[in-house]
Design an enzyme around this catalytic site. Structure first.
Site, PDB file in Angstrom:
ATOM      1  N   PHE A   1      15.632 -22.412 -11.543  1.00 33.21           N
ATOM      2  CA  PHE A   1      15.559 -22.172 -12.985  1.00 33.21           C
ATOM      3  C   PHE A   1      14.104 -22.019 -13.387  1.00 33.21           C
ATOM      4  O   PHE A   1      13.205 -22.399 -12.641  1.00 33.21           O
ATOM      5  CB  PHE A   1      16.201 -23.309 -13.775  1.00 33.21           C
ATOM      6  CG  PHE A   1      15.977 -24.647 -13.174  1.00 33.21           C
ATOM      7  CD1 PHE A   1      14.718 -25.228 -13.199  1.00 33.21           C
ATOM      8  CD2 PHE A   1      17.003 -25.332 -12.527  1.00 33.21           C
ATOM      9  CE1 PHE A   1      14.489 -26.462 -12.623  1.00 33.21           C
ATOM     10  CE2 PHE A   1      16.774 -26.572 -11.943  1.00 33.21           C
ATOM     11  CZ  PHE A   1      15.514 -27.134 -11.993  1.00 33.21           C
TER      12      PHE A   1
ATOM     13  N   SER B   1      11.577 -32.297 -19.775  1.00 32.21           N
ATOM     14  CA  SER B   1      11.903 -32.188 -18.358  1.00 32.21           C
ATOM     15  C   SER B   1      12.979 -31.154 -18.137  1.00 32.21           C
ATOM     16  O   SER B   1      13.596 -30.660 -19.071  1.00 32.21           O
ATOM     17  CB  SER B   1      12.379 -33.530 -17.819  1.00 32.21           C
ATOM     18  OG  SER B   1      13.751 -33.679 -18.092  1.00 32.21           O
ATOM     19  N   LYS B   2      13.193 -30.861 -16.879  1.00 31.58           N
ATOM     20  CA  LYS B   2      14.157 -29.826 -16.549  1.00 31.58           C
ATOM     21  C   LYS B   2      15.568 -30.234 -16.942  1.00 31.58           C
ATOM     22  O   LYS B   2      16.448 -29.418 -17.067  1.00 31.58           O
ATOM     23  CB  LYS B   2      14.079 -29.518 -15.061  1.00 31.58           C
ATOM     24  CG  LYS B   2      12.783 -28.804 -14.749  1.00 31.58           C
ATOM     25  CD  LYS B   2      12.504 -28.649 -13.292  1.00 31.58           C
ATOM     26  CE  LYS B   2      11.087 -28.105 -13.168  1.00 31.58           C
ATOM     27  NZ  LYS B   2      10.510 -28.237 -11.884  1.00 31.58           N
ATOM     28  N   ARG B   3      15.759 -31.534 -17.096  1.00 33.29           N
ATOM     29  CA  ARG B   3      17.091 -31.978 -17.494  1.00 33.29           C
ATOM     30  C   ARG B   3      17.335 -31.772 -18.983  1.00 33.29           C
ATOM     31  O   ARG B   3      18.454 -31.766 -19.425  1.00 33.29           O
ATOM     32  CB  ARG B   3      17.287 -33.443 -17.119  1.00 33.29           C
ATOM     33  CG  ARG B   3      17.624 -33.619 -15.651  1.00 33.29           C
ATOM     34  CD  ARG B   3      17.803 -35.082 -15.305  1.00 33.29           C
ATOM     35  NE  ARG B   3      16.551 -35.800 -15.419  1.00 33.29           N
ATOM     36  CZ  ARG B   3      15.604 -35.784 -14.474  1.00 33.29           C
ATOM     37  NH1 ARG B   3      15.786 -35.096 -13.377  1.00 33.29           N
ATOM     38  NH2 ARG B   3      14.491 -36.454 -14.636  1.00 33.29           N
ATOM     39  N   ASP B   4      16.271 -31.597 -19.742  1.00 30.50           N
ATOM     40  CA  ASP B   4      16.459 -31.343 -21.172  1.00 30.50           C
ATOM     41  C   ASP B   4      17.173 -30.012 -21.345  1.00 30.50           C
ATOM     42  O   ASP B   4      16.737 -29.007 -20.802  1.00 30.50           O
ATOM     43  CB  ASP B   4      15.096 -31.250 -21.875  1.00 30.50           C
ATOM     44  CG  ASP B   4      14.688 -32.592 -22.415  1.00 30.50           C
ATOM     45  OD1 ASP B   4      15.505 -33.175 -23.135  1.00 30.50           O
ATOM     46  OD2 ASP B   4      13.578 -33.044 -22.118  1.00 30.50           O
TER      47      ASP B   4
END
Ligand code: GLU
Length: 477
Positions: free
Chosen positions: A15, A255-258
């Site tokens: 991503f 973060s990438k999880r956001d």
């Protein structure tokens, strides 16, 4: 003057985090405003992180955003290959050269020994640093061990005296004592170069003039500089970018999880490429005046890397929404349909609905939404039979006169044969005359009863699109 050459060096993780894309954008702008070259290099030395199809995601994201590279894995260029895993031999060659010159060494310390060192450091509450155990092995001894099949890494011999200084575009002068620097690993035991070493060899071999990257590399940069010098190479300029954080209400690193933290997620929500670029340009930089809307070409002209802010860059979704809505205003109705209707289709069962009806709904709301997916929430009242009133609406509906308005309006509207906006407007007027109630009380009562909301687009248009059946159902409840 030397040609300005910048590079974007993503790892193919699947991503495109907005922090990474902002790095790409700034690197692109610095190259283009100097008539230089923007290079794409894929950093896939960490094979464990490799994700199938990830390189294509990088290509398509950059392309859609207009960040077109001049050299890269797909188009080649004078410094090919542009994929790190294909440059493997290059790294080993330079590492061995440094070993032969006594500037680097083979290190045989195993996991167990290093773990002990780490545990010791933890006990003493000092930062862990490799102790240089193999630094003084003679080359003969080391070669004998290698012949014996012992596993090894190659480490750089950091000088133990002196200081190293560099001038970062963003962070200004950075100075460290060389004695603090760890003998970093250049080649791992599997023969692959570390990022720490590969970035130097690649940036030099590709004649990169400005290294633009995240600020997590600032503290390692003095080590890199010492390696550049050991190899007798010029040191490039450094532009380290601050971390992006979410808007004020959260001090978390984005973060990438956001959910919103990747460009894919933003596009899936119906944000426009132009708006994403515009927003990212302003995430950590500003032109120093009131202007906020810029195309990529305008940014090339006015971007000033010296004005990148040192503080954390704030990614504010509200600001993105505003910027996106400005770009949406410029779209034709057809373009707006393309941006929104897929979201309606994804969320609601619209199989038996006429496409023209969907378009009319979108048209009604196009000036109220700031990104494509927002149509789903604002137009909910068209797709759900039952509406639930919030407290404010319930309060409003308790007022004197409301029952009378709804009663008369319901009777009058039931009489309409030809369900047109004009006829509906006439019924609203008749209701006013019959009840003697006008203004806010009249309009708001009807609006809340049939839409469940206090605000919305033109009332007769909304009622017309809701359709007679649904409107009567809601009125009679
Ligand atoms: N591959 C590194 C990363 O993804 C790039 C760092 C750099 O630009 O040098 O963080």
């Amino acid at each position: 003057m030397k040609e300005v050459r910048t590079r974007f060096a993503p790892s193919p993780t699947g991503f495109m985090h907005i922090g990474g894309v902002r790095t790409a954008l700034y690197a692109y702008l610095i190259a283009k405003q100097n008539n230089g070259k923007f290079i794409l290099r894929i950093e896939d030395t960490d094979q464990q992180r490799y994700v199938e199809g990830a390189i294509e995601v990088i290509y398509s994201t950059l392309r859609d955003l207009g960040l077109i590279w001049d050299e890269g894995p797909d188009i080649g260029g004078p410094y090919a290959p542009y994929i790190q895993s294909e440059r493997k031999n290059n790294y080993i060659e330079y590492a061995e050269k440094l070993v032969n010159e006594g500037k680097a060494y083979y290190c045989f310390c195993d996991e167990k020994r290093l773990d002990e060192l780490k545990a010791q450091a933890e006990q003493l509450k000092v930062p862990y640093k490799y102790d240089g155990h193999c630094r003084n092995l003679s080359l003969e001894e080391a070669r004998a061990k290698i012949k014996n099949g012992e596993k090894y890494v190659i480490r750089f011999k950091m000088p133990r005296e002196g200081i190293t200084t560099f001038n970062d575009y963003v962070y200004g002068e950075v100075t460290v004592d060389n004695a603090e620097l760890e003998d970093l690993i250049m080649i791992k035991s599997d023969g692959m170069a570390t990022y720490n070493f590969a970035n130097i060899i690649d940036d030099h071999s590709m004649a990169i003039s400005h290294v633009v990257r995240g600020n997590e590399y600032v503290s390692s940069t003095p080590k890199y500089i010492l390696i550049y010098k050991a190899l007798g190479w010029d040191v490039p300029e450094f532009v380290h970018l601050p971390i992006i954080k979410k808007a004020v209400y959260s001090d978390k690193k984005l973060s990438k999880r956001d959910g919103d933290a990747t460009v894919e997620a933003l596009k899936a929500k119906g944000y426009l490429n132009e708006a994403i670029i515009n927003m990212l340009a302003l995430t950590g930089w500003s032109p120093g005046d009131e202007r906020e809307l810029f195309t990529l070409n305008e940014l090339v002209k006015i971007f000033d890397p010296r004005k990148i802010s040192k503080g954390n860059a704030i990614f504010d979704v509200n600001k993105l929404n505003w910027i996106n809505s400005q770009y949406m205003k410029k779209l034709s109705d057809e373009e707006i349909y393309e941006l929104t209707i897929p979201h309606l289709k994804q969320t609601y069962n619209v199989n038996d609905k006429d496409i023209e009806w969907l378009k009319a709904i979108v048209k009604l709301y196009r000036n109220q939404i700031s990104y494509g997916q927002e149509i789903v929430t604002v137009a909910l009242l068209f797709f759900k039979e039952d509406i639930v009133l919030d407290d404010e609406c319930v309060e409003f509906m308790k007022q004197d006169g409301v029952v009378k308005v709804i009663d008369i309006f319901s009777k009058e509207i039931a009489k309409i044969d030809n369900w047109t906006i004009d006829n509906i407007a006439k019924v609203i007027n008749n209701t006013k005359e019959i009840t003697g109630i006008g203004g806010k009380l009249l309009y708001m009562s009807i609006r809340i009863k049939v839409t469940g909301q206090m605000h919305g687009p033109e009332l007769p248009n909304t009622i017309q699109l809701l359709g007679k059946d649904l409107v009567l159902n809601r009125l009679l409840k």
